[in-house]
Design a protein around this motif. Structure first.
Motif, PDB file in Angstrom:
ATOM      1  N   ALA A 292      -2.644   2.229   9.693  1.00 21.19           N
ATOM      2  CA  ALA A 292      -1.384   1.296  10.236  1.00 21.19           C
ATOM      3  C   ALA A 292      -0.733   1.000   9.331  1.00 21.19           C
ATOM      4  CB  ALA A 292      -1.655   0.698  10.692  1.00 21.19           C
ATOM      5  N   PRO A 293      -2.027   0.518   8.390  1.00 14.58           N
ATOM      6  CA  PRO A 293      -0.841  -0.251   7.206  1.00 14.58           C
ATOM      7  C   PRO A 293      -0.621   0.644   6.496  1.00 14.58           C
ATOM      8  CG  PRO A 293      -2.833  -1.208   7.406  1.00 14.58           C
ATOM      9  CD  PRO A 293      -2.781  -0.397   8.843  1.00 14.58           C
ATOM     10  N   ASP A 294      -1.142   2.248   6.081  1.00 13.10           N
ATOM     11  CA  ASP A 294       0.085   3.212   5.464  1.00 13.10           C
ATOM     12  C   ASP A 294       0.406   3.983   5.709  1.00 13.10           C
ATOM     13  OD1 ASP A 294      -2.912   2.051   3.586  1.00 13.10           O
ATOM     14  OD2 ASP A 294      -4.336   3.014   4.740  1.00 13.10           O
ATOM     15  N   ALA A 295       1.281   3.573   6.825  1.00 11.45           N
ATOM     16  CA  ALA A 295       2.303   4.343   7.184  1.00 11.45           C
ATOM     17  C   ALA A 295       3.514   3.850   7.269  1.00 11.45           C
ATOM     18  CB  ALA A 295       1.558   4.985   9.147  1.00 11.45           C
ATOM     19  N   VAL A 296       4.734   4.544   7.828  1.00 11.69           N
ATOM     20  CA  VAL A 296       5.800   4.040   8.300  1.00 11.69           C
ATOM     21  C   VAL A 296       6.375   5.169   9.456  1.00 11.69           C
ATOM     22  CG1 VAL A 296       8.280   4.027   7.678  1.00 11.69           C
ATOM     23  CG2 VAL A 296       6.848   4.144   6.042  1.00 11.69           C
ATOM     24  N   PHE A 297       6.553   4.286  10.640  1.00 10.12           N
ATOM     25  CA  PHE A 297       7.202   4.711  11.803  1.00 10.12           C
ATOM     26  C   PHE A 297       9.314   4.726  11.772  1.00 10.12           C
ATOM     27  CE2 PHE A 297       8.456   3.637  16.346  1.00 10.12           C
ATOM     28  CZ  PHE A 297       8.146   5.812  16.841  1.00 10.12           C
TER      29      PHE A 297
ATOM     30  N   ARG B 288       0.760  -0.944   0.130  1.00  9.61           N
ATOM     31  CA  ARG B 288      -0.426   0.441   0.069  1.00  9.61           C
ATOM     32  C   ARG B 288       1.075   1.175  -0.242  1.00  9.61           C
ATOM     33  NH1 ARG B 288      -5.103  -1.377   4.283  1.00  9.61           N
ATOM     34  NH2 ARG B 288      -5.316   0.116   4.258  1.00  9.61           N
ATOM     35  N   PRO B 289       0.258   2.473  -0.771  1.00  9.76           N
ATOM     36  CA  PRO B 289       1.276   3.705  -0.552  1.00  9.76           C
ATOM     37  C   PRO B 289       1.093   4.362   0.940  1.00  9.76           C
ATOM     38  CG  PRO B 289      -0.752   4.175  -1.198  1.00  9.76           C
ATOM     39  CD  PRO B 289      -0.746   3.019  -1.517  1.00  9.76           C
ATOM     40  N   VAL B 290       2.436   4.810   1.301  1.00 15.05           N
ATOM     41  CA  VAL B 290       2.693   5.541   2.378  1.00 15.05           C
ATOM     42  C   VAL B 290       1.642   7.077   2.330  1.00 15.05           C
ATOM     43  CG1 VAL B 290       4.231   6.356   3.797  1.00 15.05           C
ATOM     44  CG2 VAL B 290       4.853   4.416   2.891  1.00 15.05           C
ATOM     45  N   ARG B 291       0.479   6.916   3.334  1.00 15.89           N
ATOM     46  CA  ARG B 291      -0.116   8.514   4.018  1.00 15.89           C
ATOM     47  C   ARG B 291       0.708   8.948   4.785  1.00 15.89           C
ATOM     48  NH1 ARG B 291      -4.883   7.250   4.641  1.00 15.89           N
ATOM     49  NH2 ARG B 291      -5.277   9.775   4.319  1.00 15.89           N
ATOM     50  N   ALA B 292       1.319   8.304   5.582  1.00 13.89           N
ATOM     51  CA  ALA B 292       1.919   9.032   6.580  1.00 13.89           C
ATOM     52  C   ALA B 292       3.693   7.922   7.135  1.00 13.89           C
ATOM     53  CB  ALA B 292       0.951   9.374   8.013  1.00 13.89           C
TER      54      ALA B 292
ATOM     55  N   GLY C 202       3.154  15.244  -0.702  1.00 17.04           N
ATOM     56  CA  GLY C 202       2.225  14.548  -0.492  1.00 17.04           C
ATOM     57  C   GLY C 202       1.953  13.728   1.104  1.00 17.04           C
ATOM     58  N   VAL C 203       3.151  13.041   1.536  1.00 13.19           N
ATOM     59  CA  VAL C 203       3.087  12.419   2.539  1.00 13.19           C
ATOM     60  C   VAL C 203       3.566  13.131   3.972  1.00 13.19           C
ATOM     61  CG1 VAL C 203       4.060  10.740   3.651  1.00 13.19           C
ATOM     62  CG2 VAL C 203       4.585  11.285   1.212  1.00 13.19           C
ATOM     63  N   ALA C 204       2.114  12.888   4.751  1.00  4.32           N
ATOM     64  CA  ALA C 204       2.205  13.886   6.264  1.00  4.32           C
ATOM     65  C   ALA C 204       2.853  12.875   6.921  1.00  4.32           C
ATOM     66  CB  ALA C 204       0.604  12.945   6.894  1.00  4.32           C
ATOM     67  N   ALA C 205       3.503  13.813   7.675  1.00  7.20           N
ATOM     68  CA  ALA C 205       4.192  13.795   9.034  1.00  7.20           C
ATOM     69  C   ALA C 205       4.029  14.276  10.198  1.00  7.20           C
ATOM     70  CB  ALA C 205       5.792  14.357   8.422  1.00  7.20           C
ATOM     71  N   GLY C 206       4.869  13.462  11.457  1.00  8.52           N
ATOM     72  CA  GLY C 206       3.902  13.427  12.333  1.00  8.52           C
ATOM     73  C   GLY C 206       5.300  13.448  13.618  1.00  8.52           C
TER      74      GLY C 206
ATOM     75  N   GLU D 223      15.086   9.988  -1.781  1.00 11.81           N
ATOM     76  CA  GLU D 223      13.438  10.465  -1.670  1.00 11.81           C
ATOM     77  C   GLU D 223      12.709  10.004  -2.099  1.00 11.81           C
ATOM     78  OE1 GLU D 223      14.620  15.644  -3.065  1.00 11.81           O
ATOM     79  OE2 GLU D 223      12.902  14.505  -4.355  1.00 11.81           O
ATOM     80  N   GLU D 224      13.077   8.762  -3.137  1.00 12.00           N
ATOM     81  CA  GLU D 224      11.516   7.784  -3.865  1.00 12.00           C
ATOM     82  C   GLU D 224      11.927   6.697  -2.129  1.00 12.00           C
ATOM     83  OE1 GLU D 224      16.132   6.491  -5.305  1.00 12.00           O
ATOM     84  OE2 GLU D 224      15.418   7.555  -4.683  1.00 12.00           O
ATOM     85  N   SER D 225      12.453   7.022  -1.430  1.00 12.19           N
ATOM     86  CA  SER D 225      12.181   5.798  -0.143  1.00 12.19           C
ATOM     87  C   SER D 225      10.378   6.717   0.493  1.00 12.19           C
ATOM     88  CB  SER D 225      12.852   5.756   1.340  1.00 12.19           C
ATOM     89  OG  SER D 225      12.945   7.386   1.775  1.00 12.19           O
ATOM     90  N   ALA D 226      10.104   7.481   0.019  1.00 14.45           N
ATOM     91  CA  ALA D 226       9.126   8.401   0.901  1.00 14.45           C
ATOM     92  C   ALA D 226       8.087   7.718   0.091  1.00 14.45           C
ATOM     93  CB  ALA D 226       8.835   9.147   0.284  1.00 14.45           C
ATOM     94  N   GLU D 227       7.898   7.184  -1.136  1.00 12.59           N
ATOM     95  CA  GLU D 227       6.978   6.352  -2.273  1.00 12.59           C
ATOM     96  C   GLU D 227       7.349   4.650  -1.845  1.00 12.59           C
ATOM     97  OE1 GLU D 227       8.448   7.627  -5.915  1.00 12.59           O
ATOM     98  OE2 GLU D 227       7.041   9.720  -6.001  1.00 12.59           O
ATOM     99  N   ARG D 228       7.934   4.565  -1.769  1.00 10.88           N
ATOM    100  CA  ARG D 228       7.959   2.541  -1.556  1.00 10.88           C
ATOM    101  C   ARG D 228       7.865   2.816  -0.137  1.00 10.88           C
ATOM    102  NH1 ARG D 228      13.036   3.092  -4.005  1.00 10.88           N
ATOM    103  NH2 ARG D 228      13.663   2.726  -2.087  1.00 10.88           N
ATOM    104  N   GLY D 229       7.783   3.217   1.253  1.00 12.30           N
ATOM    105  CA  GLY D 229       7.043   2.767   2.265  1.00 12.30           C
ATOM    106  C   GLY D 229       8.619   2.954   2.596  1.00 12.30           C
ATOM    107  N   GLY D 230       9.892   3.594   2.758  1.00 12.69           N
ATOM    108  CA  GLY D 230      10.841   3.947   3.879  1.00 12.69           C
ATOM    109  C   GLY D 230      12.324   3.183   2.863  1.00 12.69           C
ATOM    110  N   ALA D 231      12.068   1.714   2.838  1.00 16.93           N
ATOM    111  CA  ALA D 231      12.267   0.444   2.309  1.00 16.93           C
ATOM    112  C   ALA D 231      13.757   0.834   1.594  1.00 16.93           C
ATOM    113  CB  ALA D 231      11.886  -0.424   2.263  1.00 16.93           C
ATOM    114  N   ARG D 232      15.299   0.985   1.580  1.00 16.45           N
ATOM    115  CA  ARG D 232      16.420   1.700   1.048  1.00 16.45           C
ATOM    116  C   ARG D 232      16.144   0.028  -0.188  1.00 16.45           C
ATOM    117  NH1 ARG D 232      21.770   3.704   2.502  1.00 16.45           N
ATOM    118  NH2 ARG D 232      20.453   5.611   3.597  1.00 16.45           N
TER     119      ARG D 232
END
Length: 225
Positions: free
Chosen positions: A157-162, A3-7, A102-106, A206-215
């Motif tokens: 949760a499935p749409d986020a990365v911590f 699933r794409p990363v939204r946050a 356009g990915v939310a951050a917290g 930068e592309e890691s934001a689109e892939r969910g953070g995995a290098r």
């Protein structure tokens, strides 16, 4: 299909903010203020717990916790006024990249809200959402604070990365059902548990934001979600 990363939610100390030197100074000040004496570097490192309160309690004992916290906050205000902390390398670029995509951050931190905001203000990082240890009954490594952060971001949760830097962060993220990335961890990979990725320190591409953070080219430690 992933699933794409939204946050993306970040731990604070050691992940977004380079705060160890200031933190150690304030802990020593607090310990001395309540008569415990100035702890050694080894003692400071060994006293670290997932939350600011837990670390202070371990260092000075429960009976001195309230005055030690007051002394810690006093020392932090004074230290940041003359010697601001800095963002971790790559943190500014990563946050800017998330905004562009356009990915939310917290932020989800084991610190109190007061000290977390003081550190963010000191290093000039603008993050739209912060959930601190005093926002929940069960702070890190329990998942409650991260679950609350996702609820406030309106993201499942499935749409986020911590992103964190410790085994405590890995435990919190996986317990919340969130894809979890640990950057620059000093412990053995096995200590991070199931479902966490271990990466080199920031910056991430930068592309890691689109892939969910995995290098690219780095496999999850175990059990990719």
């Amino acid at each position: 299909m992933r699933r794409p990363v939204r946050a993306v939610v970040f731990d604070l100390d050691g992940t977004l903010v380079d705060s160890w030197r200031t933190h150690a100074h304030c802990l020593r000040f607090a310990a001395a203020a309540v008569g415990v004496g100035r702890p050694s570097a080894v003692r400071l490192f060994g006293a670290q717990r997932p939350t600011e309160t837990g670390t202070l309690r371990e260092l000075v004992g429960p009976d001195q916790l309230v005055p030690a916290r007051q002394a810690y906050e006093e020392a932090l205000r004074a230290a940041l006024a003359t010697d601001p902390v800095s963002p971790m390398p790559g943190a500014v670029a990563v946050l800017a990249g998330l905004r562009r995509h356009g990915v939310a951050a917290g932020v989800c931190t084991g610190r109190s809200r007061l000290t977390a905001q003081a550190l963010l203000d000191s290093c000039g990082l603008a993050v739209p959402l912060t959930v601190a240890s005093d926002d929940v009954a069960r702070p890190k490594p329990e998942p409650d604070a991260l679950v609350l952060a996702l609820a406030r971001l309106s993201v499942d949760a499935p749409d986020a990365v911590f992103v964190g830097d410790s085994a405590w962060d890995a435990a919190q993220g996986t317990a919340a059902g969130v894809r979890t990335v640990v950057v620059g961890a000093s412990g053995p990979p096995a200590a991070l548990g199931e479902g966490a990725w271990l990466l080199d320190p920031l910056p991430l591409p930068e592309e890691s934001a689109e892939r969910g953070g995995a290098r690219a080219g780095r496999a999850p430690l175990r059990g990719e979600r």
